[in-house]
Design a protein around this motif. Structure first.
Motif, short mmCIF file in Angstrom:
data_model
loop_
_atom_site.label_atom_id
_atom_site.label_comp_id
_atom_site.label_asym_id
_atom_site.label_seq_id
_atom_site.Cartn_x
_atom_site.Cartn_y
_atom_site.Cartn_z
N CYS A 17 -5.81 -4.35 6.05
CA CYS A 17 -4.51 -5.03 6.06
C CYS A 17 -3.49 -4.35 6.96
CB CYS A 17 -3.97 -5.17 4.67
SG CYS A 17 -3.67 -3.59 3.87
N TYR B 140 4.71 2.32 11.28
CA TYR B 140 5.11 1.14 10.51
C TYR B 140 3.95 0.64 9.65
CZ TYR B 140 6.85 -3.64 9.75
OH TYR B 140 7.25 -4.81 9.20
N GLU B 141 2.78 0.53 10.29
CA GLU B 141 1.60 0.06 9.55
C GLU B 141 1.20 1.05 8.47
OE1 GLU B 141 0.96 -2.85 9.92
OE2 GLU B 141 1.87 -3.24 11.87
N MET B 142 1.32 2.34 8.80
CA MET B 142 0.95 3.37 7.83
C MET B 142 1.88 3.31 6.61
SD MET B 142 2.18 6.69 7.03
CE MET B 142 2.93 7.32 8.51
N ASP C 219 -0.91 0.98 -7.51
CA ASP C 219 -0.98 2.06 -8.49
C ASP C 219 0.11 1.94 -9.55
OD1 ASP C 219 -3.08 2.97 -7.03
OD2 ASP C 219 -1.95 4.49 -5.94
N ILE D 97 -4.75 -10.27 0.42
CA ILE D 97 -5.26 -8.91 0.65
C ILE D 97 -5.60 -8.30 -0.70
CG2 ILE D 97 -4.63 -6.61 1.48
CD1 ILE D 97 -2.49 -8.25 3.21
N GLY E 264 -2.81 6.93 4.97
CA GLY E 264 -2.08 5.80 4.40
C GLY E 264 -3.03 4.73 3.91
N LEU F 256 1.82 -0.58 -0.09
CA LEU F 256 0.84 -1.44 -0.78
C LEU F 256 0.07 -0.62 -1.81
CD1 LEU F 256 -0.57 -3.62 2.15
CD2 LEU F 256 1.19 -4.20 0.49
N GLY F 257 -0.23 0.63 -1.44
CA GLY F 257 -0.91 1.53 -2.39
C GLY F 257 -0.07 1.74 -3.63
N GLU F 258 1.25 1.93 -3.41
CA GLU F 258 2.17 2.12 -4.55
C GLU F 258 2.21 0.85 -5.41
OE1 GLU F 258 6.04 3.28 -3.19
OE2 GLU F 258 5.21 5.00 -2.10
N LYS G 30 3.53 0.74 5.55
CA LYS G 30 3.22 -0.47 4.78
C LYS G 30 2.01 -0.23 3.89
CE LYS G 30 2.73 -3.71 7.74
NZ LYS G 30 2.68 -4.92 8.55
N ALA G 31 1.00 0.43 4.46
CA ALA G 31 -0.20 0.72 3.67
C ALA G 31 0.15 1.57 2.46
CB ALA G 31 -1.24 1.42 4.53
N GLU G 32 1.03 2.56 2.67
CA GLU G 32 1.46 3.41 1.54
C GLU G 32 2.18 2.58 0.48
OE1 GLU G 32 2.01 7.69 3.84
OE2 GLU G 32 3.76 6.50 3.32
N LEU H 196 -2.20 -9.21 -2.80
CA LEU H 196 -0.97 -9.60 -2.12
C LEU H 196 -1.26 -10.91 -1.40
CD1 LEU H 196 1.93 -8.68 -1.11
CD2 LEU H 196 0.76 -7.86 0.91
N PHE I 77 8.42 -5.83 5.22
CA PHE I 77 7.35 -6.82 5.41
C PHE I 77 7.78 -7.97 6.31
CE2 PHE I 77 6.43 -4.73 1.49
CZ PHE I 77 5.10 -4.45 1.59
N SER J 239 -9.03 -2.46 -1.93
CA SER J 239 -9.80 -2.04 -0.76
C SER J 239 -9.00 -2.18 0.53
CB SER J 239 -11.06 -2.91 -0.64
OG SER J 239 -10.69 -4.26 -0.44
N TYR J 240 -7.79 -2.69 0.46
CA TYR J 240 -6.95 -2.99 1.62
C TYR J 240 -7.56 -4.07 2.51
CZ TYR J 240 -4.31 1.25 0.60
OH TYR J 240 -3.54 2.21 0.00
N ARG K 92 -6.01 5.43 2.91
CA ARG K 92 -6.95 6.19 2.06
C ARG K 92 -8.32 6.33 2.73
NH1 ARG K 92 -4.58 3.94 -3.73
NH2 ARG K 92 -2.47 4.35 -3.11
#
Lengths: 352, 208
Positions: free
Chosen positions: A201, B136-138, B149, B173, A282, B144-146, B140-142, B156, B103, B177-178, A284
């Protein structure tokens, strides 16, 4: 009038139905500089470029100019062929050599009877420089190394800037960044998903587009430890007077400016490596390959860059990807071409 | 005396006719090309890697006025999805709150690159732009992880709804697993309305 009218119609139809072609390129070779400082290896400075030129000429049917001829041509223009050049000097030498591409580089003997060869390929028309590093064994395997590097150079020259270090098999987890959004992005993703590539994503959680005018095309230029593609800038090297006469405030400003340029210019590769490491964390550590695909404004041409997230090196580069037919949806057709060529060693077929 | 002149006139007329034909043929070819490309771009697209079944914890992001958002969210809730409050329960818009994590879209301006700088900062500025994309992408990934969790969100879902003759689209998404697990481009039909498009997407997500 009659043939002229028919000719114009035929020309319009041909241009609509056909695809752009590529011309045959020729390449001029400079020397390969011995970076070791050990004079025993100096003889390789001429042997390597001559060997590459012979191999490329005989095995890949490309017109080449060896360093001796290039030197003669440069002398006629009041220049001389040096052993090494800064990236900024390359376009001028490429102009002087008069070939489509000028190739120079350097080598460094390594422990364990190995050698690292770095080549810079400067295209005269675009003034862009592609550099890559290849390492192999000396002596008995040196011919194999020459052939391998010659094949990389020939592929790059003949196939619209194609460079690929390995195939990307189905199942590889791909993070894809492009200047598309919304429904267009879905059309780009579809061929990858259908071919069995898990698409992560990165970007695809955007509602708005990532494109910031023409700035996205900056990502065409890429710098990694083993491969880079750049347009050497024309900025003159600035020398600042700096010493005890400067006051503390000025020194601080100079330090801050210096730090900025170290981070984002001279030390950019290290900065980017750290950023990609954070990028990987980020996600993982789930990203195998970062694929960056840029489309032209009319979506009819595209370029791609792929970074191997395990070692952060350039693994795939290609320019001028276009659909085979003008009646196709260009985004879907280009996406299909890229997805189809993921698993091959050489990338999408050249546009003919 | 008149025969050659008449012949010439005939030739001229013939050439004009041919020119007209050539022009018509060219215009037809261009129209055909435009229509073919436009149709190809409006084709429906669908891929589903896994079902997003009713009962799943989802966040829905949709860029439209709050009253329309409510209709969309209500549809999902009616089908038994557990819709987490993201841009659902806000009295303010996402634009008011989020900056780089909103986003929405990338937009940044920097004073660097001005002509009056002593040295050419263009290359450094371009590199900074590239790093900002990765960052920016990193981030966003963080985020999404939050989301997964801390708020137990599994999927999403992004939607954009459009009128007749345009294409509505959606993406899902899996935050475990992203991975992108569902994409669809749906050419909106004449008889469609807001509710029928959302129903279509919900059925498609659930694999019905």
């Amino acid at each position: 009038m009659k043939p002229a009218a028919l000719f114009i119609t035929a020309l319009v139809l041909a241009s609509l139905l056909g695809s752009p072609g590529t011309a045959r390129a020729d390449a001029a070779f400079g020397y390969l500089h011995n970076r070791s400082g050990n004079g025993n290896y100096d003889y390789l400075e001429t042997i390597f470029p001559n060997s590459f030129a012979s191999s490329i000429s005989s095995l890949h049917d490309i017109v080449v100019l060896k360093p001796g001829i290039v030197d003669e041509r440069l002398k006629k223009r009041g220049l001389a062929l040096k052993k090494s050049y800064t990236p900024r000097e390359l376009p001028k030498i490429a102009d002087g050599a008069g070939a489509d591409f000028f190739i120079s580089g350097d080598f460094l003997p390594l422990p364990g009877n190995r050698i690292e060869i770095r080549l810079h390929i400067c295209e005269r028309k675009t003034r862009e420089v592609f550099s890559f590093v290849n390492t192999g064994k000396m002596e008995t395997e040196i011919f194999r190394l020459v052939e391998r590097i010659s094949a990389v150079v020939a592929t790059y020259l003949r196939q619209d800037g194609l460079y690929k270090t390995r195939a990307i098999p189905a199942g590889t987890r791909v993070a894809l960044i492009s200047n598309l959004s919304g429904k267009e992005l879905n059309r780009l993703y579809l061929p990858f998903l259908e071919k069995g590539f898990p698409v992560l994503c990165a970007q695809n959680n955007d509602i708005g587009e990532i494109d910031d005018g023409s700035r996205f095309s900056n990502l065409r230029y890429i710098s990694t430890r083993t491969g880079s593609f750049a347009a050497p800038d024309d900025a003159p090297e600035a020398h600042f007077f700096h010493g005890p006469w400067n006051n503390a405030g000025f020194n601080r400003q100079v330090d801050e400016t210096g730090r900025f340029f170290r981070l984002y210019d001279s030390g950019y590769v290290e900065t980017k490596d750290k950023t990609l490491e954070r990028f990987s964390k980020g996600f993982r550590d789930s990203v195998d390959v970062l694929l960056i695909v840029g489309f032209s404004e009319d979506r009819r041409t595209s370029w791609l860059r792929a970074i191997d997230m395990k070692d952060r090196n350039l693994m795939w580069m290609r320019s001028n990807i276009a659909p085979d037919s003008r009646f196709d949806d260009p985004v879907a057709a280009i996406g299909q071409k890229i997805a189809d060529s993921m698993g091959t060693d050489t990338g999408p077929a050249p546009v003919r | 005396m008149c025969a050659p002149r008449a012949g010439a006139n005939f030739m001229d007329r013939g050439a004009i006719m041919l020119n007209r034909r050539a022009r018509i043929l060219t215009i037809c070819a261009l129209a055909l090309l435009t229509a073919a490309v436009a149709c190809a771009q409006k084709k429906s697209v669908k891929f589903s890697k896994q079902k997003v079944a009713p009962g799943s914890n989802v966040v829905i992001i949709i860029d439209c006025p709050t009253n329309i958002q409510n209709v969309v969210l209500a549809k999902f809730m009616a089908k038994d999805y557990r819709v987490k409050a993201f841009n659902a329960s806000d009295l303010y818009t996402m634009k008011d709150v989020f900056d780089i994590r909103d986003f929405k879209k990338l937009a940044r301006k920097s004073p660097l690159g001005k002509d009056d700088l002593l040295i050419n900062a263009q290359k450094a500025h371009d590199n900074l732009y590239k790093l900002s994309i990765y960052n920016y992408e990193m981030q966003k990934a963080e985020t999404l992880g939050e989301m997964k969790d801390k708020h137990n969100v599994r999927y999403l879902i992004l939607l954009e709804l459009n009128d007749w003759e345009r294409v509505s689209w959606g993406r899902a998404i899996d935050l475990a697993s992203y991975e992108l697990v569902w994409v669809e481009n749906y050419p909106t039909r004449y008889r469609d309305n807001l509710e029928s498009i959302v129903d279509h997407f919900i059925d498609s997500l659930a694999g019905m």
